[in-house]
Write a protein that holds these residues in place. Structure first.
Motif, PDB file in Angstrom:
ATOM      1  N   ILE A 253       0.861  -1.178   0.000  1.00  0.00           N
ATOM      2  CA  ILE A 253       0.000   0.000   0.000  1.00  0.00           C
ATOM      3  C   ILE A 253       0.903   1.236   0.000  1.00  0.00           C
ATOM      4  O   ILE A 253       1.697   1.437   0.928  1.00  0.00           O
ATOM      5  N   GLU A 254       0.786   2.062  -1.025  1.00  0.00           N
ATOM      6  CA  GLU A 254       1.650   3.241  -1.149  1.00  0.00           C
ATOM      7  C   GLU A 254       0.958   4.478  -0.589  1.00  0.00           C
ATOM      8  O   GLU A 254      -0.201   4.765  -0.901  1.00  0.00           O
ATOM      9  N   GLN A 255       1.683   5.217   0.248  1.00  0.00           N
ATOM     10  CA  GLN A 255       1.204   6.471   0.810  1.00  0.00           C
ATOM     11  C   GLN A 255       2.330   7.504   0.741  1.00  0.00           C
ATOM     12  O   GLN A 255       3.489   7.163   0.515  1.00  0.00           O
ATOM     13  N   ASP A 256       1.988   8.769   0.957  1.00  0.00           N
ATOM     14  CA  ASP A 256       3.006   9.818   0.914  1.00  0.00           C
ATOM     15  C   ASP A 256       4.117   9.575   1.933  1.00  0.00           C
ATOM     16  O   ASP A 256       5.278   9.897   1.697  1.00  0.00           O
ATOM     17  N   ILE A 257       3.743   9.022   3.107  1.00  0.00           N
ATOM     18  CA  ILE A 257       4.728   8.841   4.174  1.00  0.00           C
ATOM     19  C   ILE A 257       5.510   7.540   4.031  1.00  0.00           C
ATOM     20  O   ILE A 257       6.375   7.245   4.863  1.00  0.00           O
ATOM     21  N   GLY A 258       5.220   6.760   3.014  1.00  0.00           N
ATOM     22  CA  GLY A 258       5.956   5.513   2.811  1.00  0.00           C
ATOM     23  C   GLY A 258       5.068   4.386   2.317  1.00  0.00           C
ATOM     24  O   GLY A 258       4.008   4.612   1.731  1.00  0.00           O
ATOM     25  N   TYR A 259       5.501   3.171   2.604  1.00  0.00           N
ATOM     26  CA  TYR A 259       4.818   1.983   2.100  1.00  0.00           C
ATOM     27  C   TYR A 259       4.421   1.070   3.256  1.00  0.00           C
ATOM     28  O   TYR A 259       5.109   0.990   4.277  1.00  0.00           O
ATOM     29  N   PHE A 260       3.301   0.356   3.066  1.00  0.00           N
ATOM     30  CA  PHE A 260       2.755  -0.512   4.108  1.00  0.00           C
ATOM     31  C   PHE A 260       2.417  -1.890   3.543  1.00  0.00           C
ATOM     32  O   PHE A 260       2.015  -2.016   2.382  1.00  0.00           O
ATOM     33  N   ILE A 261       2.547  -2.882   4.410  1.00  0.00           N
ATOM     34  CA  ILE A 261       1.981  -4.208   4.170  1.00  0.00           C
ATOM     35  C   ILE A 261       1.260  -4.595   5.459  1.00  0.00           C
ATOM     36  O   ILE A 261       1.812  -4.444   6.557  1.00  0.00           O
ATOM     37  N   VAL A 262       0.028  -5.072   5.329  1.00  0.00           N
ATOM     38  CA  VAL A 262      -0.792  -5.375   6.499  1.00  0.00           C
ATOM     39  C   VAL A 262      -1.172  -6.852   6.512  1.00  0.00           C
ATOM     40  O   VAL A 262      -1.503  -7.418   5.464  1.00  0.00           O
ATOM     41  N   LYS A 263      -1.131  -7.443   7.716  1.00  0.00           N
ATOM     42  CA  LYS A 263      -1.682  -8.789   7.896  1.00  0.00           C
ATOM     43  C   LYS A 263      -2.740  -8.716   8.985  1.00  0.00           C
ATOM     44  O   LYS A 263      -2.508  -8.171  10.070  1.00  0.00           O
ATOM     45  N   VAL A 264      -3.928  -9.249   8.703  1.00  0.00           N
ATOM     46  CA  VAL A 264      -5.026  -9.265   9.673  1.00  0.00           C
ATOM     47  C   VAL A 264      -5.029 -10.612  10.388  1.00  0.00           C
ATOM     48  O   VAL A 264      -5.141 -11.656   9.750  1.00  0.00           O
ATOM     49  N   GLU A 265      -4.904 -10.583  11.715  1.00  0.00           N
ATOM     50  CA  GLU A 265      -4.844 -11.815  12.494  1.00  0.00           C
ATOM     51  C   GLU A 265      -6.153 -12.140  13.201  1.00  0.00           C
ATOM     52  O   GLU A 265      -6.383 -13.282  13.571  1.00  0.00           O
ATOM     53  N   ASP A 266      -7.003 -11.128  13.408  1.00  0.00           N
ATOM     54  CA  ASP A 266      -8.280 -11.386  14.079  1.00  0.00           C
ATOM     55  C   ASP A 266      -9.202 -10.203  13.833  1.00  0.00           C
ATOM     56  O   ASP A 266      -8.754  -9.104  13.493  1.00  0.00           O
ATOM     57  N   LYS A 267     -10.504 -10.434  14.020  1.00  0.00           N
ATOM     58  CA  LYS A 267     -11.496  -9.379  13.878  1.00  0.00           C
ATOM     59  C   LYS A 267     -12.501  -9.472  15.010  1.00  0.00           C
ATOM     60  O   LYS A 267     -12.871 -10.571  15.432  1.00  0.00           O
ATOM     61  N   LEU A 268     -12.936  -8.320  15.504  1.00  0.00           N
ATOM     62  CA  LEU A 268     -13.978  -8.255  16.518  1.00  0.00           C
ATOM     63  C   LEU A 268     -15.123  -7.412  15.990  1.00  0.00           C
ATOM     64  O   LEU A 268     -14.910  -6.284  15.543  1.00  0.00           O
ATOM     65  N   VAL A 269     -16.332  -7.969  16.039  1.00  0.00           N
ATOM     66  CA  VAL A 269     -17.498  -7.226  15.551  1.00  0.00           C
ATOM     67  C   VAL A 269     -17.914  -6.203  16.603  1.00  0.00           C
ATOM     68  O   VAL A 269     -17.541  -6.324  17.778  1.00  0.00           O
ATOM     69  N   PRO A 270     -18.674  -5.149  16.203  1.00  0.00           N
ATOM     70  CA  PRO A 270     -19.157  -4.179  17.189  1.00  0.00           C
ATOM     71  C   PRO A 270     -19.905  -4.879  18.311  1.00  0.00           C
ATOM     72  O   PRO A 270     -20.657  -5.837  18.074  1.00  0.00           O
ATOM     73  N   ASN A 271     -19.703  -4.415  19.547  1.00  0.00           N
ATOM     74  CA  ASN A 271     -20.251  -5.101  20.712  1.00  0.00           C
ATOM     75  C   ASN A 271     -20.899  -4.110  21.667  1.00  0.00           C
ATOM     76  O   ASN A 271     -20.275  -3.125  22.059  1.00  0.00           O
ATOM     77  N   GLN A 272     -22.156  -4.381  22.036  1.00  0.00           N
ATOM     78  CA  GLN A 272     -22.845  -3.536  23.013  1.00  0.00           C
ATOM     79  C   GLN A 272     -22.368  -3.901  24.411  1.00  0.00           C
ATOM     80  O   GLN A 272     -22.506  -5.035  24.848  1.00  0.00           O
ATOM     81  N   LEU A 273     -21.778  -2.932  25.111  1.00  0.00           N
ATOM     82  CA  LEU A 273     -21.315  -3.184  26.471  1.00  0.00           C
ATOM     83  C   LEU A 273     -22.500  -3.229  27.422  1.00  0.00           C
ATOM     84  O   LEU A 273     -23.416  -2.408  27.342  1.00  0.00           O
ATOM     85  N   SER A 274     -22.482  -4.163  28.358  1.00  0.00           N
ATOM     86  CA  SER A 274     -23.585  -4.310  29.304  1.00  0.00           C
ATOM     87  C   SER A 274     -23.560  -3.185  30.339  1.00  0.00           C
ATOM     88  O   SER A 274     -22.521  -2.564  30.586  1.00  0.00           O
ATOM     89  N   PHE A 275     -24.715  -2.955  30.953  1.00  0.00           N
ATOM     90  CA  PHE A 275     -24.822  -1.925  31.979  1.00  0.00           C
ATOM     91  C   PHE A 275     -23.875  -2.206  33.131  1.00  0.00           C
ATOM     92  O   PHE A 275     -23.205  -1.299  33.645  1.00  0.00           O
ATOM     93  N   GLU A 276     -23.791  -3.462  33.543  1.00  0.00           N
ATOM     94  CA  GLU A 276     -22.936  -3.819  34.674  1.00  0.00           C
ATOM     95  C   GLU A 276     -21.468  -3.537  34.378  1.00  0.00           C
ATOM     96  O   GLU A 276     -20.707  -3.172  35.273  1.00  0.00           O
ATOM     97  N   LYS A 277     -21.085  -3.688  33.125  1.00  0.00           N
ATOM     98  CA  LYS A 277     -19.681  -3.487  32.773  1.00  0.00           C
ATOM     99  C   LYS A 277     -19.290  -2.012  32.805  1.00  0.00           C
ATOM    100  O   LYS A 277     -18.140  -1.676  33.147  1.00  0.00           O
ATOM    101  N   ILE A 278     -20.224  -1.136  32.459  1.00  0.00           N
ATOM    102  CA  ILE A 278     -19.887   0.294  32.375  1.00  0.00           C
ATOM    103  C   ILE A 278     -20.366   1.086  33.587  1.00  0.00           C
ATOM    104  O   ILE A 278     -20.056   2.272  33.705  1.00  0.00           O
ATOM    105  N   LYS A 279     -21.090   0.435  34.479  1.00  0.00           N
ATOM    106  CA  LYS A 279     -21.756   1.123  35.586  1.00  0.00           C
ATOM    107  C   LYS A 279     -20.799   1.971  36.436  1.00  0.00           C
ATOM    108  O   LYS A 279     -21.048   3.157  36.662  1.00  0.00           O
ATOM    109  N   ASP A 280     -19.718   1.380  36.903  1.00  0.00           N
ATOM    110  CA  ASP A 280     -18.805   2.095  37.798  1.00  0.00           C
ATOM    111  C   ASP A 280     -18.134   3.278  37.096  1.00  0.00           C
ATOM    112  O   ASP A 280     -18.034   4.376  37.652  1.00  0.00           O
TER     113      ASP A 280
END
Length: 310
Positions: A253-280
């Protein structure tokens, strides 16, 4: 009325903002003088530990002095207001604080030595403790709030969109920077990224190739960037990463700041956080915001009815 206040008020009427205060005074708030010494002690509270044993530049010091003075003006306004509301502290309460502080130092002598090093006498330190205790009582009486579970739940239910973890990808990255100061910088970067891509084509591990060819700091971890959401990489790079399947490697992948190569090792889908997790965390955030609002409104009212000379 305090004599110093009369002098300061007269100076304001005659000279406006060009008031000349006594050399030892940096501000007067409703007749209460704030000394250079008080300001400098407050500066010491604001200084990062890294500066304790080194010098700081003049501009940085000036900014800290301004912050310190504003803090002292606010404290003076709040303290005077607290006294007007008959919020005070007893000698026994001050004694208890002093005893507890001395206990932390292990002995009375060590504690008194620490006070002296900070530039206080025992009397002036005791006075500072008194002011702090009065301000704590004021804070508890007029500023402090507790957010109930019902209020937290209602806020969560109305703002569930704020508590979603975005889509993320775990990537490894090879980034070969283009040196703009080198006339042949882009050519050299292209040659290096081509060599890296060839090694990957030949079956070498991505982490090993990243460690050898990448010029980014992530090379020390084999190019591992961890889990990233959008906005953490160059847009063109992240667009490729988020469109790829797991265990796939991109083209160059060519960009002004240089060149990139990417490898994707895992993906996480959007996740709704539970009330208990964000409560504090939510409770802490809402509490801080509401208390900040209350304090700001109180200070605004007090300043409207005050004479402050700096």
């Amino acid at each position: 009325m305090n004599k110093l206040f009369l002098i300061a008020a007269l100076a304001v009427s005659l000279f406006g903002e060009k008031t000349l205060l006594p050399e030892s005074t940096v501000a007067v708030v409703n007749g209460i003088a704030i000394s250079v010494d008080e300001r400098d002690k407050e500066v010491g509270k604001l200084l990062p530990k890294a500066y304790f044993h080194s010098s700081i530049d003049e501009e940085k010091l000036k900014n800290l002095q301004e912050q310190a003075l504003e803090s002292l003006i606010e404290k003076t306004l709040l303290y005077s207001y607290a006294l007007s509301k008959n919020i005070n502290t007893t000698e026994s309460e001050i004694d208890e604080v002093m005893t507890n502080l001395a206990a932390r130092y292990g002995s009375k002598d060590l504690f008194e030595g620490a006070i002296k090093r900070l530039g206080f006498t025992k009397a002036t330190f005791r006075d500072a403790v008194k002011k702090d205790e009065v301000l704590k009582k004021l804070y508890k009486q007029e500023i402090e709030v507790e957010i109930s579970d019902k209020e937290l739940r209602e806020y969560y239910d109305k703002n569930m969109h704020k508590f979603k973890e975005p889509e993320k990808v775990r990537v490894r990255l090879i980034h070969v920077r283009n040196n703009p100061e080198d006339p042949e910088g882009r050519e050299k970067a292209k040659k290096r990224i081509d060599e890296a891509f060839q090694k990957l084509e030949e079956g070498e591990y991505f982490a090993d190739v990243a460690a050898k060819y990448s010029t980014a700091m992530s090379r020390i971890k084999g190019g591992d960037m961890g889990y990233l959401h959008r906005g953490r990489l160059q847009k063109a790079v992240e667009d490729v990463a988020f469109s790829m399947d797991i265990n796939k490697t991109s083209k160059i992948i060519e960009q002004d700041i240089g060149y990139f190569i990417v490898k994707v090792e895992d993906k996480l889908v959007p996740n709704q956080l539970s009330f208990e997790k964000i409560k504090d965390g939510l409770a802490k955030d809402l509490k801080e915001k509401e208390e900040s609002r209350r304090k700001s409104e109180l200070l605004k009212r007090l300043m409207q009815n005050s004479v402050i000379v700096k």
